[in-house]
Design a protein around this motif. Structure first.
Motif, PDB file in Angstrom:
ATOM      1  N   LYS A 174     -87.742 -13.527  33.544  1.00 16.89           N
ATOM      2  CA  LYS A 174     -86.744 -13.863  32.533  1.00 16.89           C
ATOM      3  C   LYS A 174     -85.632 -14.713  33.130  1.00 16.89           C
ATOM      4  CE  LYS A 174     -87.587 -11.931  28.721  1.00 16.89           C
ATOM      5  NZ  LYS A 174     -87.073 -11.929  27.392  1.00 16.89           N
ATOM      6  N   HIS A 175     -85.705 -14.891  34.422  1.00 18.35           N
ATOM      7  CA  HIS A 175     -84.661 -15.639  35.106  1.00 18.35           C
ATOM      8  C   HIS A 175     -83.290 -15.041  34.903  1.00 18.35           C
ATOM      9  CE1 HIS A 175     -85.852 -19.460  37.032  1.00 18.35           C
ATOM     10  NE2 HIS A 175     -86.967 -18.840  36.785  1.00 18.35           N
ATOM     11  N   ALA A 235     -88.306 -24.248  35.924  1.00 18.61           N
ATOM     12  CA  ALA A 235     -87.695 -23.039  36.478  1.00 18.61           C
ATOM     13  C   ALA A 235     -88.660 -22.291  37.394  1.00 18.61           C
ATOM     14  CB  ALA A 235     -87.241 -22.127  35.338  1.00 18.61           C
ATOM     15  N   ALA A 236     -89.928 -22.226  37.028  1.00 22.24           N
ATOM     16  CA  ALA A 236     -90.908 -21.473  37.826  1.00 22.24           C
ATOM     17  C   ALA A 236     -92.271 -22.130  37.689  1.00 22.24           C
ATOM     18  CB  ALA A 236     -90.948 -20.019  37.353  1.00 22.24           C
ATOM     19  N   VAL A 283     -79.498 -18.998  33.121  1.00 22.17           N
ATOM     20  CA  VAL A 283     -80.884 -18.562  33.310  1.00 22.17           C
ATOM     21  C   VAL A 283     -81.867 -19.723  33.316  1.00 22.17           C
ATOM     22  CG1 VAL A 283     -80.760 -16.168  32.553  1.00 22.17           C
ATOM     23  CG2 VAL A 283     -80.942 -17.960  30.846  1.00 22.17           C
ATOM     24  N   GLU A 301     -95.496 -20.178  37.816  1.00 15.87           N
ATOM     25  CA  GLU A 301     -95.750 -19.196  36.756  1.00 15.87           C
ATOM     26  C   GLU A 301     -96.026 -19.855  35.407  1.00 15.87           C
ATOM     27  OE1 GLU A 301     -92.923 -16.053  36.542  1.00 15.87           O
ATOM     28  OE2 GLU A 301     -93.220 -15.483  38.633  1.00 15.87           O
ATOM     29  N   TYR A 302     -95.381 -20.987  35.150  1.00 20.06           N
ATOM     30  CA  TYR A 302     -95.509 -21.609  33.838  1.00 20.06           C
ATOM     31  C   TYR A 302     -95.899 -23.086  34.008  1.00 20.06           C
ATOM     32  CZ  TYR A 302     -92.731 -17.461  33.000  1.00 20.06           C
ATOM     33  OH  TYR A 302     -92.287 -16.170  32.992  1.00 20.06           O
ATOM     34  N   TRP A 322     -89.356 -24.288  31.352  1.00 17.61           N
ATOM     35  CA  TRP A 322     -89.945 -23.183  32.121  1.00 17.61           C
ATOM     36  C   TRP A 322     -90.757 -23.690  33.305  1.00 17.61           C
ATOM     37  CZ3 TRP A 322     -88.382 -18.527  32.556  1.00 17.61           C
ATOM     38  CH2 TRP A 322     -87.656 -17.965  31.507  1.00 17.61           C
TER      39      TRP A 322
END
Lengths: 206, 267
Positions: free
Chosen positions: A171-172, B205-206, B134, B209-210, B202
């Motif tokens: 979820k960061h 960000a990762a 986030v 994972e994505y 996303w």
């Protein structure tokens, strides 16, 4: 200002009831269909959270009694720790039952394949000897070794927080796991500090 | 607020629709908080009118449309789609909108346009979640142009016979039912046609994972959980086993978009 035996017994009774509130709340929600759109997620998160709360409070007892000179609170520690174990067991049961329907093979696959679950599972397994040796009889029987066994908690809590961190990493949203990490780092470094500075009170270190 | 639309019989899915309450109180929309209960509580601050959406980039006719123009651009259809979240749960939702291709035709992509990038509104005053770091705001998602032109890709303006609730991406979002939910950008203010693959939120960000594609694929696990099965919200209760996840979320007609591609590599 130390409570006498009777008062401590009373405090313990109150604490016992309070510590059951999260469980009763979950039960109430389950019976009245208020667990939201994803009940598994709700129960799993909730029991996980309360495991961390109770284990952190347990770990805070020693620093608190030294810093605030309230030696008697050590008498609450066993109950707090056992409630941590209670919520951890519910957390694990949720995983085993509602996620895997007691399919042990599937569960093992998950445990071995996914570090996030591996770590949580390891923390739970390490909690077992602590819970099993929490009786007066076991304390007596193990003598000096008892303390050594119960130092496992210094490893268990960081594992639990790592488990939480990896869960939240998706979820960061790391503010909560980092807060826990900070709290536990403080609680553990206080112990190290006391140890190094040699100011060990007769009853200290646990 | 009601929104009239005729059911498109090609997408009248015979599956039980998710309860409106679940679909509107259990949302991932980080601009309004990371907890899935947050958007329903905080998205009231989003102002969906006036609203304009700009379509530009590699196009012959860049365009800025307001909501009314968007609503009139093509006949509104109702379509029932499965929605599979990357987190392992799913819903069945009656959306209202029309194929994104109808809009893309209007703006005439140039020969070098290969991707479509969607950008979500980025306004801290209306979206409290933007205060938390986030993700790298604004939220950007993207599709390959042929994916965006696929008839399933829905420019979405409503659901359950009404305009979109704020927490579901009002006033305009896309819905790409064969991909994980996060690929379907919400509250869109800009659509840009590009030569290069967009840097999506996303994936940025990762990346491990994505993936950019993020097609629903039961054979490619998320590093932290299996994607082989899913829990249908409101149906698969605590005591029901999860159901098997279908390749492309059951929309096998999109398979030809990926012929010859290793979907384990391009996950």
């Amino acid at each position: 200002m130390t409570p006498d035996r009777l008062q401590i017994a009373r405090i313990k009774q109150i604490l016992f009831v309070c510590a059951l509130i999260p469980f009763l709340r979950l039960l109430g929600f389950a019976l009245t269909d208020r667990l939201g759109a994803n009940p598994l997620e709700f129960i799993s998160r909730n029991t996980g959270d309360w495991t961390l709360y109770f284990l952190s409070i347990t770990l805070a007892i020693t620093p608190l009694r030294r810093l605030l000179h309230v030696g008697w609170i050590v008498q609450l520690r066993r109950m707090l720790g056992l409630f941590g174990f209670f919520y951890a067991s519910l957390h694990f049961l949720t995983f085993l039952w509602f996620d895997h329907f007691f399919d042990l093979e599937e569960m093992w696959k998950d445990v071995l394949k996914r570090p996030f679950i591996t770590v949580g599972f390891a923390a739970f397994v390490c909690l077992l000897p602590l819970a099993l040796t929490s009786t007066n009889r076991m304390m007596k029987r193990l003598g000096r070794h008892w303390q050594r066994v119960h130092r496992l908690i210094y490893g268990i809590l960081p594992l639990g927080v790592l488990h939480y961190y990896w869960m939240k990493a998706g979820k960061h949203d790391l503010s909560q796991p980092l807060l826990f990490a900070l709290l536990i780092a403080v609680l553990l470094s206080l112990r190290l500090w006391w140890r190094w500075s040699g100011r060990r009170a007769a009853s200290a270190v646990s | 607020q009601k929104l009239a639309a005729a059911m498109n019989p090609a997408y009248a899915l015979m599956e039980k629709k998710t309860a409106y309450k679940d679909a509107t109180t259990y949302n991932n929309f980080y601009e309004f908080g990371t907890d899935k209960a947050d958007p329903a509580q905080t998205a009231g601050s989003l102002k969906t009118r006036p609203w304009t959406i700009t379509i530009d980039g590699e196009v012959k006719k860049p365009l800025t449309l307001d909501l009314d123009a968007l609503l009139k651009l093509a006949p509104l259809e109702e379509r029932i789609y499965r929605l599979r979240c990357v987190e392992g749960w799913s819903m069945v939702i009656p959306w209202i909108g029309y194929s994104l291709s109808a809009l893309l035709k209007k703006i005439e992509p140039t020969g070098s346009a290969r991707y479509v990038e969607f950008t979500t509104l980025d306004d801290k005053k209306q979206m409290p979640g933007l205060h938390s770091p986030v993700l790298d705001w604004p939220y950007v998602e993207g599709l390959r142009l042929d994916e965006a032109n696929h008839p399933l890709t829905l420019l979405t303006l409503g659901m359950y016979g009404e305009v979109l609730p704020n927490q579901n991406g009002a006033p305009v979002r896309i819905t790409v039912p064969w991909k994980y939910g996060f690929k379907s950008a919400k509250s869109i203010v800009r659509i840009r046609l590009t030569r290069d693959q967009p840097r999506t939120a996303w994936n940025n960000a990762a990346p491990h994972e994505y993936g950019f594609y993020s097609n629903v694929n039961p054979q490619v696990d998320h590093p932290r959980w299996s994607q082989a099965s899913e829990r249908r919200i409101g149906e698969d209760g605590l005591f029901t086993r999860k159901r098997k996840t279908l390749m492309f979320n059951g929309y096998s007609e999109v398979a030809s978009l990926y012929s010859g591609m290793d979907l384990k590599k391009f996950f």
